[in-house]
Design a protein around this motif. Structure first.
Motif, PDB file in Angstrom:
ATOM      1  N   VAL A 100      10.524 -10.062  11.033  1.00 35.58           N
ATOM      2  CA  VAL A 100       9.330  -9.207  11.044  1.00 35.58           C
ATOM      3  C   VAL A 100       9.002  -8.724   9.636  1.00 35.58           C
ATOM      4  CG1 VAL A 100       8.459  -6.949  11.772  1.00 35.58           C
ATOM      5  CG2 VAL A 100       9.484  -8.478  13.444  1.00 35.58           C
ATOM      6  N   THR A 101      10.011  -8.311   8.884  1.00 42.90           N
ATOM      7  CA  THR A 101       9.782  -7.844   7.519  1.00 42.90           C
ATOM      8  C   THR A 101       9.198  -8.952   6.655  1.00 42.90           C
ATOM      9  OG1 THR A 101      11.700  -6.371   7.734  1.00 42.90           O
ATOM     10  CG2 THR A 101      10.816  -6.715   5.525  1.00 42.90           C
ATOM     11  N   PHE A 102       9.770 -10.133   6.753  1.00 33.25           N
ATOM     12  CA  PHE A 102       9.318 -11.269   5.936  1.00 33.25           C
ATOM     13  C   PHE A 102       7.870 -11.628   6.264  1.00 33.25           C
ATOM     14  CE2 PHE A 102       8.876 -15.756   4.843  1.00 33.25           C
ATOM     15  CZ  PHE A 102       9.439 -15.795   3.575  1.00 33.25           C
ATOM     16  N   VAL A 103       7.550 -11.724   7.545  1.00 32.26           N
ATOM     17  CA  VAL A 103       6.184 -12.075   7.961  1.00 32.26           C
ATOM     18  C   VAL A 103       5.199 -10.991   7.531  1.00 32.26           C
ATOM     19  CG1 VAL A 103       4.683 -12.404   9.969  1.00 32.26           C
ATOM     20  CG2 VAL A 103       6.904 -13.547   9.870  1.00 32.26           C
ATOM     21  N   ALA A 104       5.590  -9.719   7.667  1.00 30.03           N
ATOM     22  CA  ALA A 104       4.701  -8.620   7.291  1.00 30.03           C
ATOM     23  C   ALA A 104       4.413  -8.629   5.794  1.00 30.03           C
ATOM     24  CB  ALA A 104       5.325  -7.284   7.694  1.00 30.03           C
ATOM     25  N   ILE A 105       5.415  -8.918   4.979  1.00 33.08           N
ATOM     26  CA  ILE A 105       5.213  -8.969   3.534  1.00 33.08           C
ATOM     27  C   ILE A 105       4.245 -10.095   3.168  1.00 33.08           C
ATOM     28  CG2 ILE A 105       6.318  -9.482   1.324  1.00 33.08           C
ATOM     29  CD1 ILE A 105       8.800  -8.044   2.345  1.00 33.08           C
ATOM     30  N   ILE A 106       4.462 -11.274   3.728  1.00 36.04           N
ATOM     31  CA  ILE A 106       3.575 -12.409   3.443  1.00 36.04           C
ATOM     32  C   ILE A 106       2.147 -12.081   3.870  1.00 36.04           C
ATOM     33  CG2 ILE A 106       3.053 -14.805   4.011  1.00 36.04           C
ATOM     34  CD1 ILE A 106       5.423 -14.508   2.157  1.00 36.04           C
ATOM     35  N   ALA A 107       1.991 -11.495   5.052  1.00 37.48           N
ATOM     36  CA  ALA A 107       0.655 -11.175   5.565  1.00 37.48           C
ATOM     37  C   ALA A 107      -0.038 -10.133   4.697  1.00 37.48           C
ATOM     38  CB  ALA A 107       0.749 -10.689   7.007  1.00 37.48           C
ATOM     39  N   CYS A 108       0.716  -9.118   4.222  1.00 28.68           N
ATOM     40  CA  CYS A 108       0.112  -8.080   3.385  1.00 28.68           C
ATOM     41  C   CYS A 108      -0.213  -8.595   1.993  1.00 28.68           C
ATOM     42  CB  CYS A 108       1.043  -6.866   3.305  1.00 28.68           C
ATOM     43  SG  CYS A 108       1.040  -5.844   4.796  1.00 28.68           S
ATOM     44  N   LEU A 109       0.540  -9.575   1.513  1.00 28.00           N
ATOM     45  CA  LEU A 109       0.194 -10.191   0.234  1.00 28.00           C
ATOM     46  C   LEU A 109      -1.145 -10.917   0.325  1.00 28.00           C
ATOM     47  CD1 LEU A 109       3.621 -11.632  -0.984  1.00 28.00           C
ATOM     48  CD2 LEU A 109       2.298  -9.803  -2.061  1.00 28.00           C
ATOM     49  N   ASN A 111      -3.656 -10.112   2.625  1.00 25.76           N
ATOM     50  CA  ASN A 111      -4.665  -9.061   2.788  1.00 25.76           C
ATOM     51  C   ASN A 111      -4.039  -7.885   3.526  1.00 25.76           C
ATOM     52  OD1 ASN A 111      -6.897  -7.777   4.759  1.00 25.76           O
ATOM     53  ND2 ASN A 111      -7.865  -8.404   2.845  1.00 25.76           N
ATOM     54  N   TYR A 112      -4.282  -6.664   3.035  1.00 25.79           N
ATOM     55  CA  TYR A 112      -3.602  -5.507   3.615  1.00 25.79           C
ATOM     56  C   TYR A 112      -4.035  -5.237   5.059  1.00 25.79           C
ATOM     57  CZ  TYR A 112      -7.782  -2.609   2.710  1.00 25.79           C
ATOM     58  OH  TYR A 112      -9.046  -2.081   2.701  1.00 25.79           O
ATOM     59  N   GLY A 113      -5.322  -5.390   5.371  1.00 27.81           N
ATOM     60  CA  GLY A 113      -5.762  -5.174   6.750  1.00 27.81           C
ATOM     61  C   GLY A 113      -5.185  -6.209   7.693  1.00 27.81           C
ATOM     62  N   PHE A 114      -5.206  -7.454   7.238  1.00 27.79           N
ATOM     63  CA  PHE A 114      -4.608  -8.544   7.997  1.00 27.79           C
ATOM     64  C   PHE A 114      -3.122  -8.281   8.210  1.00 27.79           C
ATOM     65  CE2 PHE A 114      -2.513 -12.776   7.885  1.00 27.79           C
ATOM     66  CZ  PHE A 114      -3.078 -13.338   9.019  1.00 27.79           C
ATOM     67  N   GLY A 115      -2.438  -7.820   7.157  1.00 25.76           N
ATOM     68  CA  GLY A 115      -1.008  -7.573   7.247  1.00 25.76           C
ATOM     69  C   GLY A 115      -0.656  -6.444   8.192  1.00 25.76           C
ATOM     70  N   ASN A 268     -12.306 -15.542  -1.087  1.00 24.23           N
ATOM     71  CA  ASN A 268     -12.151 -14.097  -1.221  1.00 24.23           C
ATOM     72  C   ASN A 268     -11.959 -13.467   0.159  1.00 24.23           C
ATOM     73  OD1 ASN A 268     -12.218 -11.419  -2.163  1.00 24.23           O
ATOM     74  ND2 ASN A 268     -14.426 -11.313  -1.859  1.00 24.23           N
ATOM     75  N   LEU A 269     -10.802 -12.817   0.368  1.00 22.43           N
ATOM     76  CA  LEU A 269     -10.463 -12.234   1.663  1.00 22.43           C
ATOM     77  C   LEU A 269     -10.496 -10.723   1.544  1.00 22.43           C
ATOM     78  CD1 LEU A 269      -9.535 -13.311   4.471  1.00 22.43           C
ATOM     79  CD2 LEU A 269      -7.193 -12.853   3.741  1.00 22.43           C
ATOM     80  N   ASN A 270     -11.527 -10.087   2.093  1.00 23.11           N
ATOM     81  CA  ASN A 270     -11.602  -8.630   2.077  1.00 23.11           C
ATOM     82  C   ASN A 270     -11.558  -8.096   3.495  1.00 23.11           C
ATOM     83  OD1 ASN A 270     -14.369  -8.655   3.158  1.00 23.11           O
ATOM     84  ND2 ASN A 270     -14.959  -9.403   1.133  1.00 23.11           N
TER      85      ASN A 270
END
Length: 440
Positions: A100-109, A111-115, A268-270
């Motif tokens: 979960v930590t690994f996936v969350a870090i990749i997702a937040c890198l 985009n923060y909303g996506f993560g 660009n991912l916002n």
């Protein structure tokens, strides 16, 4: 570590109020500090508070849609099956926390909303796969991915100073992302976090002697795929509500726009395009307007905390800026900094200011001019100083409920359920960030 984790968890469980009351208490604290340390009187502080109260309306709507559209998409059978399959990689509680930590870090890198959404939703599916895991630590691990968001592709500060027309361009010109996001310092911190944070959270799990588990009946996402409705539409209105053609047409229109957005804006991912993508994929995957709207009704329940609390944080920001408290904190750290230590002390001061101004863009507008002027005066590294503000903003997010609200809403938890563990994550994450600022 076990004793320290247990101590913070006990203290938070005993003394930390609900997130809404936390915002109220923080309002009182800033109000009193403004009266004591600035020239503002009680009436002026109330004026600053009321003037800024509605400044985050657009952002509050964006974050509400992050939760609602994320819930909509996650409730579709195709996404639930995908998350369930990915969650099957975890067989034991330590593996669950690591994954979960690994996936969350990749997702937040990315985009923060996506993560925020992906981390929380994935944690729920992993918890269902590994029910023996401490669910609270699993959600804290999902939230810990937010530590790296400013160092990733959606970092508001590095993207702002790389964009023509930003408000400090006359002083620092444009600073390309090669000097911020892709700088040796930032890459060091991000990679160190990616490697060590999942391991640390595994030890955090081992340090917990809390056996209580959260009942999954309280979670917001159904555990089983919903059965097909036997309802047969009769009237023209009912046939329209259950028409797959309507969802297909409007859904395809949305996908066409998404495609052209990425073609025009070079991937660009916002936050707006993330919400747009979640929304129209949800429309398509739910197949009929009726199923989609039924899910919307359930998902809206999760956004209540965001809608009511974000204006209070906007009011806090108004008092911090209007009274000059934020400038006072920043200038105090600048007063004893050198060209070498300025980025480090900027990071510390940004962490403090972030507690009261938790919006990255808002904090940069307030603190950026002060720190940039100091960097120019001391001949310090301007790009690193800017990133120091960014990392300070991200760092104390671990103990600031502002960003945790979407995660907690999706997970069905209270802020006190995870904050004790987040304090430990805060203490640990200080090390790689500080090393990166002082070594490079």
């Amino acid at each position: 570590m076990k004793a320290l984790t247990s101590f913070f968890d006990r203290m938070v469980q005993r003394y930390l109020p609900d997130a809404f009351l936390f915002a109220i208490i923080l309002t009182f604290v800033v109000f009193i500090l403004g009266i004591i340390f600035t020239d503002s009187g009680p009436v002026q502080m109330v004026e600053h508070w009321g003037t800024g109260f509605w400044d985050l309306l657009a952002f509050a709507m964006q974050m509400s849609l992050v939760v609602v559209t994320g819930y909509i998409l996650a409730s579709t059978p195709i996404v639930k099956k995908l998350l369930t399959k990915l969650s099957s990689l975890a067989k034991t509680p330590p593996q669950a926390v690591f994954l979960v930590t690994f996936v969350a870090i990749i997702a937040c890198l990315i985009n923060y909303g996506f993560g925020l959404v992906v981390g929380a939703l994935f944690a729920i599916h992993v918890a269902r796969r590994v029910p023996a895991v401490d669910y609270r630590i699993l959600i804290a691990s999902a939230y810990s991915g937010m530590l790296v968001w400013h160092g990733g592709f959606s970092g508001s500060i590095p993207l702002t100073i790389a964009t023509p027309g930003h408000f400090l361009e006359d002083k620092i010109q444009l600073i390309p992302v090669a000097e911020t996001i892709f700088s040796p310092f930032n890459i060091f911190v991000v990679i160190t976090m990616l490697i060590t944070l999942p391991i640390f959270n595994r030890f955090l799990l081992k340090s917990s002697n809390i056996g209580a588990q959260t009942k999954f009946s309280n979670l917001n996402i159904p555990e089983e795929d919903e059965k097909e409705d036997d309802f047969v539409p009769d009237t023209p209105a009912e046939k329209l509500e259950n028409s797959q053609l309507v969802s297909l047409v409007i859904g395809m229109m949305g996908l066409v726009f998404i495609f052209y957005h990425f073609v025009w804006n070079e991937l660009n991912l916002n936050i707006n395009i993330v919400n747009f993508t979640f929304l129209f994929l949800g429309i398509l995957f739910h197949r009929t307007p009726k199923r989609f709207l039924d899910t919307v009704t359930e998902g809206i329940k999760n956004a209540g905390g965001i809608i009511i609390q974000f204006p209070f944080y906007a009011g806090i920001m108004g008092m911090m800026v209007g009274s000059g408290l934020s400038h006072m904190i920043s200038n105090w750290f600048v007063s004893f900094s050198s060209d070498y230590t300025l980025p480090f002390f900027t990071f510390i001061s940004a962490g403090i200011v972030n507690f009261f101004i938790p919006s990255g863009g808002g904090q940069w507008a307030v603190q950026g001019p002060i720190m940039i002027d100091a960097a120019i005066l001391l001949n310090a590294d301007i790009a690193k100083t800017a990133m120091a503000v960014a990392w300070g903003d991200a760092w104390t997010n671990m103990i600031q409920p502002f960003w945790a609200l979407p995660v907690l809403a999706i997970a069905g938890l209270k802020v006190r359920d995870i904050m004790g563990f987040c304090v430990m994550i805060l203490l640990f994450s200080f090390i790689p960030i500080a090393l990166g600022l002082l070594i490079f």
